[in-house]
Design an enzyme around this catalytic site. Structure first.
Site, PDB file in Angstrom:
ATOM      1  N   ALA A 294      16.579 -44.433  58.184  1.00 36.20           N
ATOM      2  CA  ALA A 294      15.460 -44.958  57.389  1.00 36.20           C
ATOM      3  C   ALA A 294      15.836 -44.973  55.913  1.00 36.20           C
ATOM      4  O   ALA A 294      16.547 -44.099  55.429  1.00 36.20           O
ATOM      5  CB  ALA A 294      14.204 -44.113  57.601  1.00 36.20           C
ATOM      6  N   VAL A 295      15.311 -46.005  55.253  1.00 36.87           N
ATOM      7  CA  VAL A 295      15.552 -46.194  53.818  1.00 36.87           C
ATOM      8  C   VAL A 295      14.188 -46.298  53.141  1.00 36.87           C
ATOM      9  O   VAL A 295      13.265 -46.932  53.692  1.00 36.87           O
ATOM     10  CB  VAL A 295      16.389 -47.474  53.586  1.00 36.87           C
ATOM     11  CG1 VAL A 295      16.473 -47.820  52.105  1.00 36.87           C
ATOM     12  CG2 VAL A 295      17.790 -47.302  54.182  1.00 36.87           C
TER      13      VAL A 295
ATOM     14  N   GLU B 165      19.238 -46.945  70.224  1.00 38.27           N
ATOM     15  CA  GLU B 165      18.121 -47.709  70.777  1.00 38.27           C
ATOM     16  C   GLU B 165      17.317 -48.290  69.627  1.00 38.27           C
ATOM     17  O   GLU B 165      17.164 -47.631  68.594  1.00 38.27           O
ATOM     18  CB  GLU B 165      17.185 -46.825  71.613  1.00 38.27           C
ATOM     19  CG  GLU B 165      17.708 -46.494  72.983  1.00 38.27           C
ATOM     20  CD  GLU B 165      18.407 -45.155  73.029  1.00 38.27           C
ATOM     21  OE1 GLU B 165      18.263 -44.377  72.065  1.00 38.27           O
ATOM     22  OE2 GLU B 165      19.118 -44.895  74.017  1.00 38.27           O
TER      23      GLU B 165
ATOM     24  N   ASN C 180      11.850 -54.926  65.915  1.00 43.57           N
ATOM     25  CA  ASN C 180      12.358 -54.451  64.614  1.00 43.57           C
ATOM     26  C   ASN C 180      13.453 -55.395  64.097  1.00 43.57           C
ATOM     27  O   ASN C 180      14.649 -55.133  64.201  1.00 43.57           O
ATOM     28  CB  ASN C 180      12.881 -53.016  64.754  1.00 43.57           C
ATOM     29  CG  ASN C 180      13.135 -52.370  63.406  1.00 43.57           C
ATOM     30  OD1 ASN C 180      13.244 -53.059  62.389  1.00 43.57           O
ATOM     31  ND2 ASN C 180      13.238 -51.059  63.404  1.00 43.57           N
TER      32      ASN C 180
ATOM     33  N   TYR D  79      22.084 -54.094  62.513  1.00 43.06           N
ATOM     34  CA  TYR D  79      23.028 -53.650  63.540  1.00 43.06           C
ATOM     35  C   TYR D  79      23.930 -54.802  63.995  1.00 43.06           C
ATOM     36  O   TYR D  79      25.125 -54.613  64.238  1.00 43.06           O
ATOM     37  CB  TYR D  79      22.284 -53.031  64.727  1.00 43.06           C
ATOM     38  CG  TYR D  79      21.477 -51.801  64.360  1.00 43.06           C
ATOM     39  CD1 TYR D  79      21.983 -50.851  63.484  1.00 43.06           C
ATOM     40  CD2 TYR D  79      20.200 -51.588  64.881  1.00 43.06           C
ATOM     41  CE1 TYR D  79      21.248 -49.720  63.138  1.00 43.06           C
ATOM     42  CE2 TYR D  79      19.459 -50.466  64.541  1.00 43.06           C
ATOM     43  CZ  TYR D  79      19.985 -49.540  63.668  1.00 43.06           C
ATOM     44  OH  TYR D  79      19.256 -48.433  63.322  1.00 43.06           O
TER      45      TYR D  79
HETATM   46  C1  LIG Z   1      16.323 -51.170  58.898  1.00 42.17           C
HETATM   47  C2  LIG Z   1      16.565 -50.505  57.537  1.00 42.17           C
HETATM   48  C3  LIG Z   1      17.135 -49.116  57.777  1.00 42.17           C
HETATM   49  C4  LIG Z   1      17.552 -51.355  56.720  1.00 42.17           C
HETATM   50  O1  LIG Z   1      17.842 -50.660  55.510  1.00 42.17           O
HETATM   51  P1  LIG Z   1      18.387 -51.433  54.212  1.00 42.17           P
HETATM   52  O2  LIG Z   1      18.969 -50.410  53.297  1.00 42.17           O
HETATM   53  O3  LIG Z   1      17.308 -52.277  53.664  1.00 42.17           O
HETATM   54  O4  LIG Z   1      19.521 -52.355  54.835  1.00 42.17           O
HETATM   55  P2  LIG Z   1      20.731 -53.063  54.050  1.00 42.17           P
HETATM   56  O5  LIG Z   1      20.291 -53.367  52.654  1.00 42.17           O
HETATM   57  O6  LIG Z   1      21.955 -52.259  54.227  1.00 42.17           O
HETATM   58  O7  LIG Z   1      20.813 -54.433  54.868  1.00 42.17           O
HETATM   59  C5  LIG Z   1      22.020 -54.877  55.480  1.00 42.17           C
HETATM   60  C6  LIG Z   1      21.750 -56.168  56.227  1.00 42.17           C
HETATM   61  O8  LIG Z   1      20.797 -55.938  57.276  1.00 42.17           O
HETATM   62  C7  LIG Z   1      19.959 -57.112  57.416  1.00 42.17           C
HETATM   63  N1  LIG Z   1      18.582 -56.776  57.026  1.00 42.17           N
HETATM   64  C8  LIG Z   1      18.139 -55.614  56.480  1.00 42.17           C
HETATM   65  N2  LIG Z   1      16.798 -55.683  56.291  1.00 42.17           N
HETATM   66  C9  LIG Z   1      16.411 -56.904  56.703  1.00 42.17           C
HETATM   67  C10 LIG Z   1      15.148 -57.572  56.759  1.00 42.17           C
HETATM   68  N3  LIG Z   1      14.008 -56.981  56.325  1.00 42.17           N
HETATM   69  N4  LIG Z   1      15.112 -58.814  57.278  1.00 42.17           N
HETATM   70  C11 LIG Z   1      16.237 -59.429  57.723  1.00 42.17           C
HETATM   71  N5  LIG Z   1      17.482 -58.864  57.686  1.00 42.17           N
HETATM   72  C12 LIG Z   1      17.549 -57.608  57.190  1.00 42.17           C
HETATM   73  C13 LIG Z   1      20.528 -58.140  56.453  1.00 42.17           C
HETATM   74  O9  LIG Z   1      21.539 -58.865  57.151  1.00 42.17           O
HETATM   75  C14 LIG Z   1      21.125 -57.259  55.393  1.00 42.17           C
HETATM   76  O10 LIG Z   1      22.140 -57.899  54.647  1.00 42.17           O
HETATM   77  P3  LIG Z   1      21.688 -58.792  53.365  1.00 42.17           P
HETATM   78  O11 LIG Z   1      20.724 -57.981  52.555  1.00 42.17           O
HETATM   79  O12 LIG Z   1      23.015 -59.018  52.669  1.00 42.17           O
HETATM   80  O13 LIG Z   1      21.088 -60.039  53.929  1.00 42.17           O
HETATM   81  C15 LIG Z   1      15.237 -50.410  56.703  1.00 42.17           C
HETATM   82  O14 LIG Z   1      14.588 -51.665  56.721  1.00 42.17           O
HETATM   83  C16 LIG Z   1      14.262 -49.354  57.223  1.00 42.17           C
HETATM   84  O15 LIG Z   1      14.316 -48.184  56.829  1.00 42.17           O
HETATM   85  N6  LIG Z   1      13.360 -49.779  58.147  1.00 42.17           N
HETATM   86  C17 LIG Z   1      12.371 -48.856  58.708  1.00 42.17           C
HETATM   87  C18 LIG Z   1      13.029 -47.819  59.607  1.00 42.17           C
HETATM   88  C19 LIG Z   1      13.795 -48.468  60.751  1.00 42.17           C
HETATM   89  O16 LIG Z   1      13.403 -49.483  61.294  1.00 42.17           O
HETATM   90  N7  LIG Z   1      14.914 -47.812  61.123  1.00 42.17           N
HETATM   91  C20 LIG Z   1      15.757 -48.267  62.197  1.00 42.17           C
HETATM   92  C21 LIG Z   1      15.229 -47.775  63.501  1.00 42.17           C
HETATM   93  S1  LIG Z   1      16.275 -48.273  64.865  1.00 42.17           S
END
Ligand SMILES: CC(C)(COP(=O)(O)OP(=O)(O)OC[C@H]1O[C@@H](n2cnc3c(N)ncnc32)[C@H](O)[C@@H]1OP(=O)(O)O)[C@@H](O)C(=O)NCCC(=O)NCCS
Length: 157
Positions: free
Chosen positions: A82-83, A115, A120, A127
């Site tokens: 999570a971020v 998983e 999402n 991933y």
């Molecule tokens: C999923 C999550 C961890 C991604 O974290 P993040 O730091 O924003 O991700 P990154 O900046 O490293 O993103 C890398 C790539 O992932 C994809 N991505 C990330 N967020 C995205 C979004 N909201 N929509 C579409 N693509 C997305 C993109 O390809 C992105 O590359 P880009 O920004 O150059 O287009 C974050 O949205 C989060 O914490 N979500 C809630 C918790 C969660 O769902 N955890 C995973 C459970 S399995």
């Protein structure tokens, strides 16, 4: 690593980080770990707990991301990622995942699995970008919504 610099770095979580981890998990996930479960992860010999910290000019540093995974023989099982909402799309999750890959390769890990909810889209896009492929479904895996889980795997070569 390219994503790590003087203002942006990855380190192992400590017990004093539990409140910050809890804040990120609660604001990010529908069914987050409790604080006690986070403490158990910090104590478990299987578990690794990485934080991405960001330097703040006024207030020192903040914890922007949390990645929790288990190393089981030559496999990584990702448990939690999570971020902070206000710090997404800056490469923080990618940086944590890349650091995990570097560290676990050194431990002889060959494959990584996790998983994810089919709904999402952000996590699935992340991933997929990191080379994970869909390998199966766990029916009704998520207790809160009974949603299925997609099972993803990535080979570490
Ligand atoms: C999923 C999550 C961890 C991604 O974290 P993040 O730091 O924003 O991700 P990154 O900046 O490293 O993103 C890398 C790539 O992932 C994809 N991505 C990330 N967020 C995205 C979004 N909201 N929509 C579409 N693509 C997305 C993109 O390809 C992105 O590359 P880009 O920004 O150059 O287009 C974050 O949205 C989060 O914490 N979500 C809630 C918790 C969660 O769902 N955890 C995973 C459970 S399995």
């Amino acid at each position: 690593m390219a994503c790590i610099n003087n203002n942006f770095w990855v380190c192992d979580a400590k017990k004093s980080d539990v409140d910050a981890i809890d804040d990120i998990l609660r604001s990010s996930l529908p069914d987050p770990l409790s604080k006690a479960m986070v403490v158990n992860e910090l104590l478990s010999p299987l578990s690794r707990n990485l934080l991405l910290k960001v330097k703040e000019t006024d207030s020192g540093e903040i914890i922007a991301g949390y990645l929790n995974y288990w190393v089981i023989v030559d496999e990584v099982h990702i448990q939690n990622l999570a971020v902070r909402k206000d710090m997404r799309r800056q490469g923080i999750a990618s940086c944590l995942m890349s650091e995990m890959l570097v560290r676990t390769r050194e431990e002889g890990v060959r494959r990584t699995t996790l998983e994810v909810r089919p709904s999402n889209n952000a996590a699935l896009a992340l991933y997929e970008k990191m080379g994970f492929k869909k390998a199966g479904v766990r029916r009704g895996y998520y207790a809160d919504t009974k949603e299925d889980a997609l099972i993803l795997w990535a080979e570490m070569d």
